[in-house]
Design an enzyme around this catalytic site. Structure first.
Site, short mmCIF file in Angstrom:
data_model
loop_
_atom_site.label_atom_id
_atom_site.label_comp_id
_atom_site.label_asym_id
_atom_site.label_seq_id
_atom_site.Cartn_x
_atom_site.Cartn_y
_atom_site.Cartn_z
N GLU A 290 15.20 25.58 -43.60
CA GLU A 290 16.27 26.37 -44.21
C GLU A 290 17.50 25.50 -44.49
O GLU A 290 18.03 24.83 -43.60
CB GLU A 290 16.65 27.52 -43.27
CG GLU A 290 17.88 28.28 -43.66
CD GLU A 290 17.72 29.10 -44.93
OE1 GLU A 290 18.67 29.12 -45.74
OE2 GLU A 290 16.64 29.70 -45.11
N THR A 330 16.07 30.52 -50.71
CA THR A 330 14.78 30.31 -50.06
C THR A 330 13.62 30.77 -50.93
O THR A 330 12.62 30.06 -51.07
CB THR A 330 14.75 31.04 -48.71
OG1 THR A 330 15.73 30.48 -47.85
CG2 THR A 330 13.38 30.92 -48.05
N HIS A 462 20.85 28.63 -40.57
CA HIS A 462 21.40 29.68 -41.43
C HIS A 462 22.53 30.36 -40.66
O HIS A 462 22.47 30.52 -39.45
CB HIS A 462 20.30 30.70 -41.77
CG HIS A 462 20.65 31.65 -42.88
ND1 HIS A 462 21.68 32.55 -42.80
CD2 HIS A 462 20.09 31.83 -44.11
CE1 HIS A 462 21.75 33.25 -43.92
NE2 HIS A 462 20.80 32.83 -44.73
N ASP A 514 14.04 23.97 -48.28
CA ASP A 514 13.86 24.98 -49.34
C ASP A 514 14.94 24.83 -50.41
O ASP A 514 14.69 25.02 -51.60
CB ASP A 514 13.85 26.40 -48.77
CG ASP A 514 15.11 26.75 -47.97
OD1 ASP A 514 15.95 25.86 -47.72
OD2 ASP A 514 15.25 27.93 -47.58
#
Length: 658
Positions: A290, A330, A462, A514
């Site tokens: 992420e 994402t 995140h 991503d």
């Protein structure tokens, strides 16, 4: 002014004034928030605020319509009655609450994306659990809510003390006067619907000035209306036959054989094996990290030493130094990685209808006899991930509360149980917990003797950047650097545990981000904010090597398939990076509206107004400079995006029946 706001319209005047003042304050706040990025030329700044004011007027005009209807239809003899007061007080209070709620929401959205509301905000309406929980964990929500309610009550009190309620209830405004006062606002609404688009605010080359000029609420509803953007209707095109001819020409070599060269298709047979290079079929574990920007790594100049594991792997793997993500979310990364396709405008294919039975990298693994699994630490209902992966042949392993969106999908779904969780936040279990689940499932798969491909989506990097305490030297929730360091730490721990497994020596690890941590910047597309790390580790018969060829996210798995010497049918756009010639090097970058084709430090950017803007890119300062268009460059850029969108819409991305 009395004709525009007769006495009966006093409260409407107060509401409009309040909205415009708050809009100005928000715009001014964002200006100082990103002052270093904004074009501070007085003419440009003036236009920013003038255009912003016009957008604010357009926005508030829509808010006025329900109240104007009430004012027109409510009989004069009942002005100031109990019914009139109840409806007015309630409606006005609700309207003020909505305005403050919207502006508070804009502050959190800008903090995350440095943009006004866009299609991301629209999508997040569906996933209220994750979003609300994330906001609660990222911000002092009780304080924010209390402050917002205090401001709402204060505003109403001030308006009350200024006698706006009294003027409204004690007026004798006639029906004719009310009708005349209504016409201008109705006209503004009609003009806004027919002629004003969110694109109208894009007056500057500086993206921040354009975002400042917009109104958040107007942007939200514009995104709600336009999250599907068929390429052929909105973007610059060339004849379809020429577009396909251009794209197919890029796949004509000794390894690629088009199945039917006369069709509008890129379906082909790829030959990688020969008498010497025999195919190998190791297990493959792909870690999709992420929000990991390239500039977090020491390898790319970072001095904070927050990625020691990845920096070590960079020296012990096939490491791609010049790799670019296709998008900023994402689901866009998932689309690029699994479908190996340039980004298509609008929302990601992962979130669209008719996105099942597609030719993904999973189909290539299936051709080779692999079991395919998708791991996610949260509920895969979020962003339609379970429906997409489940509908394309993957088994699901997630922290599921919900269900697959499409009940017709038949796939195995394994839950991450409570006793397997040591830490969890809004987005799911911490990275170490998801890796432990991967290890457990890999042990089971190893016993069957069937090779497996695991797609693992991490979440710890995140916001709110929380993770188990005591694992690294940065406290949980301290910010992005801590989350990056924890993410890196868990990768190291995962590989350390994997090395003790019987299946390790026969397992390849692919690691790639991503998308970057931020896509915001002053340019149409900020090229640097698409640069990501990517590597293939533990690859059999491959010495560590750093590859500096310009490549895209879509190329990593075709590169792996080539390294494993697989022959396979393919509907993928990606190429083997290792065999790329200089003329093959390119990268696709974009957001939901703008599509970029990067090559030789030049980038062509296509937008939904059918513009094709050509720039030189300076990697040193990340700036774009306009240059004259090169016809062949433009033709190739348009061809790939036009063909990608056409294949999706014509079902050309579907798995071919035998």
């Amino acid at each position: 002014m009395s004709k525009l706001f007769p006495k009966r319209f006093a409260l409407l005047k107060a509401y409009i004034t309040l909205f415009l003042i708050l809009s100005f304050i928000i715009r001014l706040s964002f200006l100082f928030w990103n002052f270093s990025e904004v074009d501070k030329n007085l003419f440009t700044l003036g236009n920013t605020f003038i255009i912003g004011f016009l957008f604010d007027v357009a926005t508030i005009s829509f808010f006025t319509i329900p109240y104007l209807i009430y004012l027109i239809l409510f009989p004069k003899r009942f002005y100031g009655s109990i019914l009139d007061k109840v409806i007015t007080y309630f409606g006005f209070s609700l309207g003020v609450l909505i305005v403050f709620f919207s502006f508070f929401g804009e502050l959190t959205f800008w903090d995350e994306f440095q943009r006004r509301y866009n299609f991301i905000a629209v999508d997040y309406l569906i996933y209220t659990y994750e979003v609300v929980k994330n906001i609660n964990e990222s911000y002092p929500l009780p304080i924010l809510i209390s402050a917002m309610l205090a401001l709402v009550l204060t505003s109403i009190f001030i308006i009350y003390k200024l006698n706006y309620f009294s003027k409204t209830f004690n007026s004798q405004t006639s029906f004719k006067s009310k009708l005349i006062a209504t016409i201008p606002w109705g006209a503004v609404v009609v003009i806004s619907i027919c002629f004003v688009t969110n694109k109208s605010a894009d007056f500057s080359d500086n993206r921040y000035n354009n975002e400042l000029a917009k109104s958040g609420i107007y942007s939200f509803f514009a995104a709600f209306r336009n999250n599907e953007l068929p390429y052929s209707e909105f973007y610059k095109t060339i004849p379809k036959a020429l577009a396909y001819k251009t794209v197919k020409a890029s796949y004509i070599d000794s390894k690629n054989i088009l199945v039917n060269s006369n069709e509008n298709a890129i379906y082909r047979t790829i030959i990688n094996s020969d008498s010497i290079l025999k195919p190998t079929k190791p297990n493959v574990i792909f870690i999709c990290i992420e929000s990991l920007s390239g500039d977090f790594l020491k390898e790319f100049g970072n001095k904070s030493n927050i990625t020691p594991t990845l920096d070590s792997l960079a020296n012990n793997s096939l490491f791609f130094e010049n790799l670019y993500a296709t998008g900023t979310r994402t689901v866009r990364g998932m689309e690029a990685i699994t479908l190996s396709i340039p980004p298509t405008p609008g929302r990601s294919i992962v979130k669209r209808r008719n996105n099942q039975g597609l030719f993904t990298i999973g189909e290539v693994f299936k051709q080779q006899g692999y079991e395919r699994n998708f791991f996610y630490g949260g509920d895969g209902y979020f962003d339609n991930m379970n429906t997409y992966f489940g509908g394309n042949g993957f088994n699901i392993v997630d922290r599921g509360r919900g269900f697959l969106l499409d009940k017709s999908i038949t796939t195995t779904r394994t839950n991450i149980e409570d006793n397997e969780v040591t830490f969890e936040n809004a987005w799911g279990v911490c990275d170490m917990d998801i890796y432990n689940k991967v290890l457990k499932e890999a042990d089971k798969a190893h016993e069957t003797g069937v090779p497996f491909f695991d797609f693992v989506m991490t979440t710890s990097n995140h916001k709110p950047y929380t993770y188990p305490e005591g694992k690294i030297d940065i406290p949980s929730g301290a910010g992005r650097h801590g989350a990056v360091k924890y993410t890196d730490y868990t990768i190291g721990e995962f590989i350390k545990k994997a090395k003790a497994k019987a299946w390790y020596n026969n397992t390849v690890f692919v690691i790639m981000s991503d998308h970057c941590a931020s896509s915001a910047g002053r340019w149409e597309l900020d090229v640097k904010n698409y640069h990501i790390p990517g590597l293939i580790f533990n690859l059999p018969n491959q010495e560590p090597k750093k590859v500096n060829k310009l490549a895209s996210q879509i190329d990593v798995f075709p590169t792996l398939f080539s390294a494993l010497n697989w022959d396979y049918k393919s509907n993928l756009f990606g190429k083997d990076i290792m065999s790329m010639q200089p003329q093959d090097e390119r990268a696709f970058i974009g957001n939901y509206r703008k599509l970029g084709y990067l090559k030789d430090e030049k980038v062509l950017i296509l937008d939904e107004q059918a513009n094709a803007n050509f720039y030189s890119w300076n990697p040193v300062d990340n700036s774009l400079g306009s240059i004259p268009t090169e016809e062949k460059f433009e033709q190739k850029s348009i061809s790939f995006y036009q063909v990608a969108d056409d294949l999706y819409r014509s079902e050309g991305l579907k798995i071919k029946s035998k």
